[in-house]
Design an enzyme around this catalytic site. Structure first.
Site, mmCIF file in Angstrom:
data_model
loop_
_atom_site.group_PDB
_atom_site.id
_atom_site.type_symbol
_atom_site.label_atom_id
_atom_site.label_comp_id
_atom_site.label_asym_id
_atom_site.label_seq_id
_atom_site.Cartn_x
_atom_site.Cartn_y
_atom_site.Cartn_z
ATOM 1 N N GLU A 185 0.831 -1.201 0.000
ATOM 2 C CA GLU A 185 0.000 0.000 0.000
ATOM 3 C C GLU A 185 0.866 1.252 0.000
ATOM 4 O OE1 GLU A 185 -4.368 -0.739 1.641
ATOM 5 O OE2 GLU A 185 -2.919 -0.529 3.235
ATOM 6 N N CYS B 283 3.499 8.625 0.821
ATOM 7 C CA CYS B 283 3.903 7.718 1.887
ATOM 8 C C CYS B 283 4.159 6.355 1.237
ATOM 9 C CB CYS B 283 2.799 7.640 2.943
ATOM 10 S SG CYS B 283 3.216 6.561 4.323
ATOM 11 N N CYS C 34 5.404 -6.390 7.554
ATOM 12 C CA CYS C 34 6.558 -5.983 8.363
ATOM 13 C C CYS C 34 6.852 -7.090 9.358
ATOM 14 C CB CYS C 34 6.234 -4.684 9.104
ATOM 15 S SG CYS C 34 7.636 -3.998 10.024
ATOM 16 N N CYS D 86 5.229 -3.994 16.328
ATOM 17 C CA CYS D 86 4.811 -2.876 17.175
ATOM 18 C C CYS D 86 3.310 -3.024 17.448
ATOM 19 C CB CYS D 86 5.110 -1.550 16.483
ATOM 20 S SG CYS D 86 6.862 -1.348 16.081
ATOM 21 N N CYS E 288 0.487 -0.841 15.618
ATOM 22 C CA CYS E 288 0.581 -0.640 14.165
ATOM 23 C C CYS E 288 -0.123 -1.757 13.411
ATOM 24 C CB CYS E 288 2.061 -0.579 13.761
ATOM 25 S SG CYS E 288 2.297 -0.412 11.973
ATOM 26 N N CYS F 219 -1.700 7.266 9.262
ATOM 27 C CA CYS F 219 -0.499 6.635 9.832
ATOM 28 C C CYS F 219 -0.827 5.320 10.508
ATOM 29 C CB CYS F 219 0.111 7.516 10.917
ATOM 30 S SG CYS F 219 0.626 9.111 10.380
HETATM 31 N N1 SAH Z 1 8.992 0.917 10.348
HETATM 32 C C1 SAH Z 1 9.219 2.330 10.160
HETATM 33 C C2 SAH Z 1 8.402 2.861 9.012
HETATM 34 C C3 SAH Z 1 6.911 2.833 9.245
HETATM 35 S S1 SAH Z 1 6.512 4.438 9.701
HETATM 36 C C4 SAH Z 1 8.955 3.068 11.440
HETATM 37 O O1 SAH Z 1 8.350 2.495 12.350
HETATM 38 O O2 SAH Z 1 9.384 4.198 11.587
HETATM 39 C C5 SAH Z 1 5.003 4.414 10.308
HETATM 40 C C6 SAH Z 1 4.865 5.468 11.405
HETATM 41 O O3 SAH Z 1 3.509 5.478 11.813
HETATM 42 C C7 SAH Z 1 5.681 5.076 12.633
HETATM 43 O O4 SAH Z 1 6.131 6.175 13.357
HETATM 44 C C8 SAH Z 1 4.638 4.327 13.406
HETATM 45 O O5 SAH Z 1 4.996 4.194 14.723
HETATM 46 C C9 SAH Z 1 3.429 5.165 13.185
HETATM 47 N N2 SAH Z 1 2.192 4.441 13.450
HETATM 48 C C10 SAH Z 1 2.013 3.112 13.398
HETATM 49 N N3 SAH Z 1 0.739 2.785 13.707
HETATM 50 C C11 SAH Z 1 0.104 3.953 13.953
HETATM 51 C C12 SAH Z 1 -1.241 4.280 14.285
HETATM 52 N N4 SAH Z 1 -2.169 3.338 14.418
HETATM 53 N N5 SAH Z 1 -1.558 5.577 14.446
HETATM 54 C C13 SAH Z 1 -0.616 6.534 14.281
HETATM 55 N N6 SAH Z 1 0.653 6.297 13.956
HETATM 56 C C14 SAH Z 1 1.021 5.013 13.798
#
Ligand code: SAH
Length: 374
Positions: A83, A97, A104, A108, A111, A340
């Site tokens: 995506e 983006c 992944c 986390c 996420c 995000c």
């Molecule tokens: N793996 C890398 C790239 C992905 S970035 C990283 O973690 O930096 C995706 C960003 O969105 C990260 O900062 C992640 O923590 C954030 N993110 C993930 N899930 C989210 C959510 N449900 N709401 C808001 N931000 C989120």
């Protein structure tokens, strides 16, 4: 477009060396196909059409949010979901983006991508084809590697793509690579990358105990080491590293956690971006039907609730008092699950279901995940 395939094909055909460059220039400018590349011989254009697919990705579904955000679900040639998102801002910015992996391998807890199955690393061509897709719709000027995947686990391909983005209109200074702090890749990035590509660190907690609970990767690469490496980058480049901090109610949003964060980061090397949490519950019946940005995740089966505005404001105030630069991220595309952390394609979306994207599968969370609020 698969550049290796393109170059092999041109070489085998005995084409002059500049042909690949010509094809790329047209492609980077948003050309729709080989037919339009009028400085190539017609016969070559026709051969390219059958020998080198114009994109390595097929568009499976595409949705546009009320705010103009576009989220596209692609498939790789071997069937992996990818995506990417186009965000249009009122000030005219057009930001992409991009995903670096299908799924992944990190888990986390907040996420959506972390909850789906990991597919594989994407190639530079597959990463670039996400950007080119949007380039054919509109001009673009910013890119963030904040889609699916951990860029530092796939650094060479990510850099291979990032290095070509200026030809699409996205300079290195407007390109940001975001990482959880995967140290082997991060160290290489700091040591080897000369271009002024920006770095972002997903921190989300001011102490190891909490960070390990919500980001299992922290067990391996703790805060001190990761922050030190980012500080080294800031010092050598004289550019601040962005720190992403997703605001989870009752988990990491207390004012004293804001103070702790300020003392971990200091004033000089970082800029904090507070991210309103975007709920993404898999059990919500989500997908096309799940456009309900204001539904609390408790009603949709999610683990977390986003912090209130006041709570974000108070946290922000603590950072400001400590003179740590801080902003609150604008949320885009919530009504199409494009915000995000919401990127997670269902593994078995059928190819012809053009207008319906399906929800991610419900699956049990990792052991040791926090319950909800403390
Ligand atoms: N793996 C890398 C790239 C992905 S970035 C990283 O973690 O930096 C995706 C960003 O969105 C990260 O900062 C992640 O923590 C954030 N993110 C993930 N899930 C989210 C959510 N449900 N709401 C808001 N931000 C989120």
């Amino acid at each position: 477009m698969d550049f290796r395939l393109l170059e092999d094909m041109l070489r085998e055909r005995g084409e002059p060396a500049f042909r690949a460059r010509q094809v790329w220039e047209w492609t980077a400018r948003g050309t729709a196909g080989y037919a339009e590349m009028t400085n190539l011989p017609r016969a070559l254009r026709e051969e390219l059409d059958t020998a080198v697919p114009f994109s390595t990705l097929a568009v499976e579904t595409e949705r546009e949010a009320r705010d103009g955000t576009v989220k596209t679900l692609f498939r790789t040639a071997d069937g992996h979901p990818v995506e990417a998102v186009l965000m249009r801002y009122r000030d005219g910015r057009r930001s992409l983006c991009l995903s670096s992996q299908s799924g992944c391998p990190l888990t986390c807890t907040f996420c959506a991508t972390g909850a789906m199955a990991f597919g594989r690393n994407l190639t530079a061509s597959e990463i670039l084809d996400q950007a080119l897709h949007f380039r054919r719709l509109t001009r673009v000027d910013h890119a963030v590697f904040m889609g699916m995947g951990e860029p530092m686990l796939n650094l060479d391909e990510v850099l291979g793509a990032a290095r070509r983005l200026p030809d699409l209109g996205i300079t290195h200074r407007r390109t940001t690579i975001s990482t959880v702090g995967w140290l082997p890749g991060l160290k290489r990035f700091v040591d080897e990358v000369d271009e002024p590509i920006r770095l972002a660190l997903s921190l989300h907690a001011p102490d190891d105990e909490l960070r390990s609970r919500i980001m299992p990767v922290n067990e391996r690469y703790p805060i001190e080491d990761v922050v030190a490496e980012c500080r080294r980058h800031a010092e050598t480049t004289r550019r601040r590293v962005f720190v992403e901090y997703v605001m989870l109610a009752g988990v990491n949003d207390a004012p004293e956690q804001g103070r702790a964060l300020a003392s971990v980061l200091g004033r000089d090397h970082f800029k904090v971006n507070l991210i309103p949490y975007n709920p993404w519950a898999a059990s919500a019946g989500g997908g096309a039907a799940g456009a309900r940005p204001n539904t609390p995740p408790s009603a949709t089966g999610g683990l977390y609730e986003g912090s209130s505005r006041d709570r974000i404001g108070a946290f922000r105030h603590e950072l400001e008092r400590a003179r740590v630069p801080v902003t609150v991220r604008l949320t885009r595309g919530r009504d199409i699950e494009a915000a995000c952390g919401q990127l997670a394609a269902a593994p078995r979306v059928r190819r012809q279901s053009a207008s319906v994207s399906q929800p991610a599968p419900a699956r049990p969370r990792v052991a040791g995940a926090p319950r909800t609020r403390t």
